[in-house]
Design an enzyme around this catalytic site. Sequence first.
Site, PDB file in Angstrom:
ATOM      1  N   CYS A 150       0.272  35.598 -30.042  1.00  0.00           N
ATOM      2  CA  CYS A 150      -0.083  34.619 -29.049  1.00  0.00           C
ATOM      3  C   CYS A 150       0.046  33.731 -28.885  1.00  0.00           C
ATOM      4  O   CYS A 150       0.824  33.227 -28.779  1.00  0.00           O
ATOM      5  CB  CYS A 150      -1.896  34.155 -29.628  1.00  0.00           C
ATOM      6  SG  CYS A 150      -3.010  36.354 -30.289  1.00  0.00           S
ATOM      7  N   HIS A 173      -5.510  31.024 -26.448  1.00  0.00           N
ATOM      8  CA  HIS A 173      -6.590  30.348 -27.647  1.00  0.00           C
ATOM      9  C   HIS A 173      -5.609  28.747 -28.051  1.00  0.00           C
ATOM     10  O   HIS A 173      -5.090  28.524 -28.333  1.00  0.00           O
ATOM     11  CB  HIS A 173      -6.504  31.458 -28.350  1.00  0.00           C
ATOM     12  CG  HIS A 173      -5.922  30.833 -29.520  1.00  0.00           C
ATOM     13  ND1 HIS A 173      -4.793  30.927 -30.313  1.00  0.00           N
ATOM     14  CD2 HIS A 173      -4.563  33.138 -30.147  1.00  0.00           C
ATOM     15  CE1 HIS A 173      -4.119  31.374 -31.352  1.00  0.00           C
ATOM     16  NE2 HIS A 173      -4.244  32.431 -31.189  1.00  0.00           N
TER      17      HIS A 173
END
Length: 166
Positions: free
Chosen positions: A141, A124
């Site tokens: 992440c 992301h």
Amino acid sequence: MDRRTFIAAMTCFSLLPAAAFARKIKPYSGPHITRVVLNKGERRLYLLSGTKVIKKFKVGLGGIPQGHKQFEGDGKTPEGSYIIDRRNPGSKYHLSIGISYPNAQDIAFAQMHGKSAGGDIFIHGRAGENKGRGRDWTAGCIAVKDRHMEEIYMMVALGTQIDIHP
């Protein structure tokens, strides 16, 4: 500028759609991306077509970048082979594409230790407010600059393999 002019200008500005100020994401028309490779030690994400590297990006990882993610909340980014399995155009991190962590082995290992393997691992953007948080700030992440996430989002299709190496 007098007060009435200022109020009129601000009223007009507020009536414009936010989309008028949004960045236009460019469609991708290059070679088909067949695999994504993350080298955690180098902090580099590679997009490949066959064996040829098409693009590479600097990344940030989980708050504890060394080692394979084993449990929910451990702050680590997974290692192994997974699949890009979902897309989130409304992500609070600008845009995101999901990684199929945890797999059956990850789940079995965590359960063997009486814990959850966790989930919701994505590639992301930073979404502005996360600038300045340091290199490795996510909960596991893979973070890239917003403009790079726009490229990745358009280049990588669902079902693409992602290999994450230490």
